[in-house]
Design an enzyme around this catalytic site. Structure first.
Site, PDB file in Angstrom:
ATOM      1  N   GLU A  75       0.589  -1.063   0.180  1.00 60.07           N
ATOM      2  CA  GLU A  75      -0.090   0.225   0.041  1.00 60.07           C
ATOM      3  C   GLU A  75       1.186   1.403  -0.104  1.00 60.07           C
ATOM      4  O   GLU A  75       0.164   2.406  -0.964  1.00 60.07           O
ATOM      5  CB  GLU A  75      -1.127   0.281   0.747  1.00 60.07           C
ATOM      6  CG  GLU A  75      -1.989   1.356   0.877  1.00 60.07           C
ATOM      7  CD  GLU A  75      -2.466   1.712   2.222  1.00 60.07           C
ATOM      8  OE1 GLU A  75      -3.479   1.798   2.414  1.00 60.07           O
ATOM      9  OE2 GLU A  75      -1.429   1.376   3.485  1.00 60.07           O
ATOM     10  N   TRP A  97      -8.523  -1.200   0.542  1.00 60.77           N
ATOM     11  CA  TRP A  97      -8.996  -0.637  -0.172  1.00 60.77           C
ATOM     12  C   TRP A  97     -10.986  -0.400  -0.791  1.00 60.77           C
ATOM     13  O   TRP A  97     -10.628   0.203  -1.386  1.00 60.77           O
ATOM     14  CB  TRP A  97      -8.872   0.688  -0.954  1.00 60.77           C
ATOM     15  CG  TRP A  97      -7.664   1.460  -0.904  1.00 60.77           C
ATOM     16  CD1 TRP A  97      -6.771   1.412  -0.040  1.00 60.77           C
ATOM     17  CD2 TRP A  97      -8.159   2.920   0.457  1.00 60.77           C
ATOM     18  NE1 TRP A  97      -5.689   2.639   0.353  1.00 60.77           N
ATOM     19  CE2 TRP A  97      -6.960   3.221   1.199  1.00 60.77           C
ATOM     20  CE3 TRP A  97      -9.449   3.728  -0.069  1.00 60.77           C
ATOM     21  CZ2 TRP A  97      -6.920   4.594   1.496  1.00 60.77           C
ATOM     22  CZ3 TRP A  97      -9.108   4.652   1.159  1.00 60.77           C
ATOM     23  CH2 TRP A  97      -7.920   5.230   1.521  1.00 60.77           C
ATOM     24  N   TYR A 139      -4.734   9.875  -0.391  1.00 61.42           N
ATOM     25  CA  TYR A 139      -3.331   9.907  -0.824  1.00 61.42           C
ATOM     26  C   TYR A 139      -1.886  10.275  -1.552  1.00 61.42           C
ATOM     27  O   TYR A 139      -1.929  11.226  -1.018  1.00 61.42           O
ATOM     28  CB  TYR A 139      -2.924   8.992   0.683  1.00 61.42           C
ATOM     29  CG  TYR A 139      -3.541   8.891   1.557  1.00 61.42           C
ATOM     30  CD1 TYR A 139      -3.318   9.415   3.293  1.00 61.42           C
ATOM     31  CD2 TYR A 139      -4.480   7.434   1.793  1.00 61.42           C
ATOM     32  CE1 TYR A 139      -3.816   8.810   4.117  1.00 61.42           C
ATOM     33  CE2 TYR A 139      -5.584   7.250   3.309  1.00 61.42           C
ATOM     34  CZ  TYR A 139      -4.874   8.199   4.275  1.00 61.42           C
ATOM     35  OH  TYR A 139      -5.940   7.813   5.070  1.00 61.42           O
ATOM     36  N   ARG A 181      10.431  23.037   8.287  1.00 61.28           N
ATOM     37  CA  ARG A 181       8.773  22.860   7.242  1.00 61.28           C
ATOM     38  C   ARG A 181       9.716  21.751   6.433  1.00 61.28           C
ATOM     39  O   ARG A 181       8.585  21.561   5.791  1.00 61.28           O
ATOM     40  CB  ARG A 181       9.622  23.933   6.260  1.00 61.28           C
ATOM     41  CG  ARG A 181       9.117  25.573   6.998  1.00 61.28           C
ATOM     42  CD  ARG A 181       8.793  26.408   5.866  1.00 61.28           C
ATOM     43  NE  ARG A 181       9.226  28.120   6.734  1.00 61.28           N
ATOM     44  CZ  ARG A 181       9.619  29.204   6.020  1.00 61.28           C
ATOM     45  NH1 ARG A 181       9.431  29.278   4.847  1.00 61.28           N
ATOM     46  NH2 ARG A 181       9.280  29.608   7.191  1.00 61.28           N
ATOM     47  N   CYS A 200      -6.976   9.722   7.149  1.00 59.19           N
ATOM     48  CA  CYS A 200      -6.432   9.622   8.527  1.00 59.19           C
ATOM     49  C   CYS A 200      -5.899   9.778   8.848  1.00 59.19           C
ATOM     50  O   CYS A 200      -4.924  10.797  10.145  1.00 59.19           O
ATOM     51  CB  CYS A 200      -7.077   8.136   8.438  1.00 59.19           C
ATOM     52  SG  CYS A 200      -9.141   7.846   8.498  1.00 59.19           S
ATOM     53  N   ARG A 220      -5.811  12.059  12.266  1.00 57.19           N
ATOM     54  CA  ARG A 220      -7.224  12.255  12.750  1.00 57.19           C
ATOM     55  C   ARG A 220      -8.129  11.931  13.894  1.00 57.19           C
ATOM     56  O   ARG A 220      -8.420  11.908  14.354  1.00 57.19           O
ATOM     57  CB  ARG A 220      -7.783  13.856  11.219  1.00 57.19           C
ATOM     58  CG  ARG A 220      -8.223  12.818   9.986  1.00 57.19           C
ATOM     59  CD  ARG A 220      -9.220  13.313   9.667  1.00 57.19           C
ATOM     60  NE  ARG A 220      -9.923  12.231   8.898  1.00 57.19           N
ATOM     61  CZ  ARG A 220     -10.982  11.656   9.208  1.00 57.19           C
ATOM     62  NH1 ARG A 220     -11.401  12.030   9.785  1.00 57.19           N
ATOM     63  NH2 ARG A 220     -11.356  10.863   7.919  1.00 57.19           N
ATOM     64  N   SER A 221      -7.719  10.430  12.612  1.00 54.04           N
ATOM     65  CA  SER A 221      -8.673   9.786  12.834  1.00 54.04           C
ATOM     66  C   SER A 221      -7.944   8.263  12.902  1.00 54.04           C
ATOM     67  O   SER A 221      -7.248   8.053  11.776  1.00 54.04           O
ATOM     68  CB  SER A 221     -10.157   9.838  12.171  1.00 54.04           C
ATOM     69  OG  SER A 221     -11.093   8.329  12.675  1.00 54.04           O
ATOM     70  N   CYS A 222      -8.188   7.352  13.782  1.00 59.04           N
ATOM     71  CA  CYS A 222      -7.469   6.025  14.197  1.00 59.04           C
ATOM     72  C   CYS A 222      -8.348   4.895  14.676  1.00 59.04           C
ATOM     73  O   CYS A 222      -9.174   5.253  16.045  1.00 59.04           O
ATOM     74  CB  CYS A 222      -6.209   6.219  14.879  1.00 59.04           C
ATOM     75  SG  CYS A 222      -5.022   4.918  14.831  1.00 59.04           S
ATOM     76  N   ASP A 223      -8.587   3.931  13.709  1.00 63.13           N
ATOM     77  CA  ASP A 223      -9.200   2.451  14.573  1.00 63.13           C
ATOM     78  C   ASP A 223      -8.048   2.255  14.878  1.00 63.13           C
ATOM     79  O   ASP A 223      -7.121   1.550  14.175  1.00 63.13           O
ATOM     80  CB  ASP A 223      -9.709   2.571  13.440  1.00 63.13           C
ATOM     81  CG  ASP A 223     -10.493   0.425  13.594  1.00 63.13           C
ATOM     82  OD1 ASP A 223      -9.799  -0.177  14.423  1.00 63.13           O
ATOM     83  OD2 ASP A 223     -10.596  -0.174  12.306  1.00 63.13           O
ATOM     84  N   LEU A 262     -12.363   2.796  19.376  1.00 62.91           N
ATOM     85  CA  LEU A 262     -12.327   0.923  18.957  1.00 62.91           C
ATOM     86  C   LEU A 262     -13.964   1.422  18.516  1.00 62.91           C
ATOM     87  O   LEU A 262     -14.645   1.728  19.255  1.00 62.91           O
ATOM     88  CB  LEU A 262     -12.262   0.089  20.016  1.00 62.91           C
ATOM     89  CG  LEU A 262     -10.406   0.129  20.872  1.00 62.91           C
ATOM     90  CD1 LEU A 262     -10.177   0.207  22.244  1.00 62.91           C
ATOM     91  CD2 LEU A 262      -9.961  -0.591  19.704  1.00 62.91           C
ATOM     92  N   TYR A 263     -13.977  -0.141  17.786  1.00 66.79           N
ATOM     93  CA  TYR A 263     -15.391  -0.269  16.933  1.00 66.79           C
ATOM     94  C   TYR A 263     -16.211  -0.689  18.499  1.00 66.79           C
ATOM     95  O   TYR A 263     -15.631  -1.987  18.809  1.00 66.79           O
ATOM     96  CB  TYR A 263     -15.544  -0.592  16.036  1.00 66.79           C
ATOM     97  CG  TYR A 263     -15.287   0.373  15.192  1.00 66.79           C
ATOM     98  CD1 TYR A 263     -16.463   1.251  14.634  1.00 66.79           C
ATOM     99  CD2 TYR A 263     -14.663   0.930  13.932  1.00 66.79           C
ATOM    100  CE1 TYR A 263     -16.126   2.114  13.502  1.00 66.79           C
ATOM    101  CE2 TYR A 263     -13.961   1.337  13.500  1.00 66.79           C
ATOM    102  CZ  TYR A 263     -15.230   2.754  12.970  1.00 66.79           C
ATOM    103  OH  TYR A 263     -15.178   3.500  12.474  1.00 66.79           O
TER     104      TYR A 263
END
Length: 318
Positions: A75, A97, A139, A181, A200, A220-223, A262-263
């Site tokens: 990936e 994906w 990405y 930078r 993410c 920003r968001s993480c499983d 966590l789901y």
């Protein structure tokens, strides 16, 4: 109904993987239960940090369950091509994906095709893949071909040459290592609505100190159960490749998460993984240095001392 809190554990407190397990336990025991975009529900905390020393080939490759590092590597190499269609991944057997274009196809056509049949058609039919396999400017597109525009005197504009952020960072690390930078950014606000999933792992910043290359990744968001094991490997892998390209030793990989969750339907995975102990300390050797970062192949990476416990399956939330 809330499940019982998971007890604190482990007899292997000094292992770098323990911080991942501690985060998982904290989220499950203390996280705020929320309704999320997928409708499944999560337990979430806001703001988390993990730190890993990559000295001597060390990598944040989890051992309390098997992480398919070759899939994550494929990936990452796909990202670096700037490709946005899943077909090259499908042809390599990478399934990461598949769910997103499949869901879009079913939603827009009304054809309730099974996921496996959809993926098979992507592999066999280039025209179908071109229409339905694209994820939008995700990405890799932003990393190596960030869009630019030229404005004309009459107020109209035309598309300009894309910006290869990865190549720019490598050049700046070589010529101005003290810069603040050295950043690769995926969060292109103007194109978020065209992406199958907004990034993410969105911001990578690199830092040079004492001949070592450090990397901080903000997500920003993480499983944490399914996504983070791949994110840790991939972020550290990118750092290792860049370090080799700019003749620096790998330093510290710092992962930072915003909404870390966590789901609720992953309880079996969480309970099983937290009952396990880390096994050994995996190492990565990059056996070949290609001319550019865009020329690496899977065969250039060898993982050693990796003796993980078994995989734990759980559904992906789309």
């Amino acid at each position: 109904m809330a499940s019982a809190a998971l007890p604190a554990d482990s007899s292997n407190r000094d292992h770098p993987e323990q911080q991942y397990l501690d985060l998982m336990r904290r989220i499950w025991n203390e996280g705020s239960e929320r309704v999320d975009r997928t409708g499944i529900g999560t337990r979430s905390v806001f703001g988390a940090m993990l730190r890993f020393d990559l000295t001597d080939g060390a990598m944040p490759l989890l051992t309390t369950k098997r992480v398919y590092w070759k899939t994550a590597t494929r990936e990452m190499l796909w990202f670096l091509t700037g490709e946005t269609n899943i077909r090259p991944l499908v042809l390599q057997g990478v399934k990461i994906w598949n769910e997103w274009p499949h869901a879009r196809y079913v939603r827009e056509t009304g054809d309730v095709i099974a996921l496996d049949d959809f993926v098979q058609r992507i592999a066999e039919d280039e025209v179908f893949a071109e229409r339905w396999g694209d994820l939008g400017p995700v990405y890799g597109k932003q990393w190596v071909d960030w869009p630019t525009y030229r404005y004309r005197p009459d107020g109209t504009y035309e598309k300009g040459p894309g910006i290869n952020q990865v190549a720019q960072v490598i050049e700046s690390l070589r010529t101005d290592p003290g810069s603040r930078r050295h950043i690769v950014e995926g969060w292109n606000v103007a194109e978020l609505d065209r992406m199958a999933l907004p990034p993410c792992h969105k911001t990578y910043q690199f830092h040079v100190a004492d001949g070592r290359l450090n990397c901080a990744l903000y997500q920003r968001s993480c499983d944490v159960a399914l996504g983070l094991p791949f994110n840790l490997w991939s972020g550290a892998l990118l750092q290792r490749m860049i370090a080799q390209q700019v003749d620096l030793e790998p330093g510290e990989f710092v992962w930072m998460g915003g909404d870390v969750h966590l789901y609720l339907n992953h309880e079996h995975l969480i309970t099983e993984q937290l009952s396990r102990e880390p096994q050994g300390r995996p190492r990565l050797e990059i056996v070949w240095r290609p001319e550019t970062i865009f020329d690496y192949r899977l065969e250039d990476f060898e993982v050693r001392n990796y003796t993980p416990l078994g995989a734990i399956k759980a559904p992906v939330a789309v």
